[in-house]
Motif scaffolding. Structure first.
Motif, PDB file in Angstrom:
ATOM      1  N   ASP A   1       0.826  -1.212   0.000  1.00  0.00           N
ATOM      2  CA  ASP A   1       0.000   0.000   0.000  1.00  0.00           C
ATOM      3  C   ASP A   1       0.861   1.262   0.000  1.00  0.00           C
ATOM      4  O   ASP A   1       0.574   2.222  -0.717  1.00  0.00           O
ATOM      5  CB  ASP A   1      -0.951   0.019   1.200  1.00  0.00           C
ATOM      6  N   LYS A   2       1.921   1.274   0.783  1.00  0.00           N
ATOM      7  CA  LYS A   2       2.824   2.433   0.820  1.00  0.00           C
ATOM      8  C   LYS A   2       3.452   2.677  -0.553  1.00  0.00           C
ATOM      9  O   LYS A   2       3.552   3.807  -1.009  1.00  0.00           O
ATOM     10  CB  LYS A   2       3.934   2.227   1.862  1.00  0.00           C
TER      11      LYS A   2
ATOM     12  N   THR B   1       2.256   1.717  -3.421  1.00  0.00           N
ATOM     13  CA  THR B   1       1.203   2.135  -4.353  1.00  0.00           C
ATOM     14  C   THR B   1       0.895   3.610  -4.155  1.00  0.00           C
ATOM     15  O   THR B   1       0.804   4.372  -5.118  1.00  0.00           O
ATOM     16  CB  THR B   1      -0.062   1.277  -4.159  1.00  0.00           C
ATOM     17  N   GLU B   2       0.747   4.031  -2.908  1.00  0.00           N
ATOM     18  CA  GLU B   2       0.459   5.441  -2.607  1.00  0.00           C
ATOM     19  C   GLU B   2       1.572   6.371  -3.061  1.00  0.00           C
ATOM     20  O   GLU B   2       1.316   7.493  -3.495  1.00  0.00           O
ATOM     21  CB  GLU B   2       0.223   5.615  -1.098  1.00  0.00           C
ATOM     22  N   SER B   3       2.817   5.907  -2.999  1.00  0.00           N
ATOM     23  CA  SER B   3       3.944   6.743  -3.413  1.00  0.00           C
ATOM     24  C   SER B   3       4.147   6.748  -4.928  1.00  0.00           C
ATOM     25  O   SER B   3       4.984   7.488  -5.440  1.00  0.00           O
ATOM     26  CB  SER B   3       5.232   6.275  -2.723  1.00  0.00           C
ATOM     27  N   GLY B   4       3.389   5.896  -5.649  1.00  0.00           N
ATOM     28  CA  GLY B   4       3.496   5.857  -7.102  1.00  0.00           C
ATOM     29  C   GLY B   4       4.521   4.885  -7.635  1.00  0.00           C
ATOM     30  O   GLY B   4       4.749   4.809  -8.837  1.00  0.00           O
ATOM     31  N   LYS B   5       5.144   4.112  -6.761  1.00  0.00           N
ATOM     32  CA  LYS B   5       6.140   3.132  -7.209  1.00  0.00           C
ATOM     33  C   LYS B   5       5.485   1.906  -7.828  1.00  0.00           C
ATOM     34  O   LYS B   5       6.073   1.243  -8.672  1.00  0.00           O
ATOM     35  CB  LYS B   5       7.033   2.711  -6.049  1.00  0.00           C
ATOM     36  N   LEU B   6       4.274   1.587  -7.365  1.00  0.00           N
ATOM     37  CA  LEU B   6       3.533   0.425  -7.876  1.00  0.00           C
ATOM     38  C   LEU B   6       2.153   0.859  -8.346  1.00  0.00           C
ATOM     39  O   LEU B   6       1.618   1.857  -7.869  1.00  0.00           O
ATOM     40  CB  LEU B   6       3.336  -0.625  -6.775  1.00  0.00           C
ATOM     41  N   THR B   7       1.599   0.089  -9.267  1.00  0.00           N
ATOM     42  CA  THR B   7       0.192   0.235  -9.617  1.00  0.00           C
ATOM     43  C   THR B   7      -0.524  -0.995  -9.066  1.00  0.00           C
ATOM     44  O   THR B   7       0.082  -2.050  -8.869  1.00  0.00           O
ATOM     45  CB  THR B   7      -0.031   0.317 -11.144  1.00  0.00           C
ATOM     46  N   LYS B   8      -1.814  -0.845  -8.816  1.00  0.00           N
ATOM     47  CA  LYS B   8      -2.606  -1.929  -8.234  1.00  0.00           C
ATOM     48  C   LYS B   8      -3.905  -2.031  -9.008  1.00  0.00           C
ATOM     49  O   LYS B   8      -4.578  -1.022  -9.222  1.00  0.00           O
ATOM     50  CB  LYS B   8      -2.893  -1.593  -6.766  1.00  0.00           C
TER      51      LYS B   8
END
Length: 145
Positions: free
Chosen positions: A52-53, A55-62
């Protein structure tokens, strides 16, 4: 004040796992299994909190998996514009192809305008078989004849 970033064995293994999956999506369960195989016992909450962290920082997409109830995570494009195009998800190998070409972009704008749609591109994707899996399928067919 900037939050200090700590490097632990767990965070290093998570980063290593994600880097190995750049061309393919992964689930939290796959990440958990990888950590366990590498001698790190963490609970599901810790895995999800880390995902989640990122994803929120933009490093991952979900995005929701098309073949199960799980979510699929993937490294976001370096320019951070994954929400500006749709993706193709391979049903066989799980690879994700960014469809950021001009023809796809023009089509999406055209159909949005024509039908009055407001498409959420960050949640939009097509699914099927990628070129590599398609080649593998053809080789298998030829081998059975």
């Amino acid at each position: 004040m900037l939050q200090k970033s700590y490097h632990t064995k767990t965070s290093d293994l998570i980063s290593q796992f994600i880097q190995a999956k750049v061309e393919r999506g992964f689930t939290a369960a796959e990440l958990s299994a990888y950590l366990k195989e590498n001698g790190v016992a963490v609970n599901k909450t810790t895995v999800y909190r880390n995902l989640d962290k990122m994803t929120e920082s933009g490093k991952l997409t979900k995005r929701k998996s098309m073949v199960s109830d799980a979510f699929v995570y993937q490294t976001a494009e370096e320019d951070g514009h994954c929400e500006e195009h749709i993706h193709f998800l391979c049903n066989k190998c799980g690879s994700v192809i960014h469809l950021s070409d001009k023809k796809t972009e023009q089509y999406l704008k055209s159909i949005s305008k024509e039908l009055g749609l407001q498409i959420n591109l960050s949640l939009s994707s097509l699914s099927g078989i990628c070129p590599q899996c398609g080649k593998d399928k053809e080789k298998t067919k030829r081998g059975k004849k």
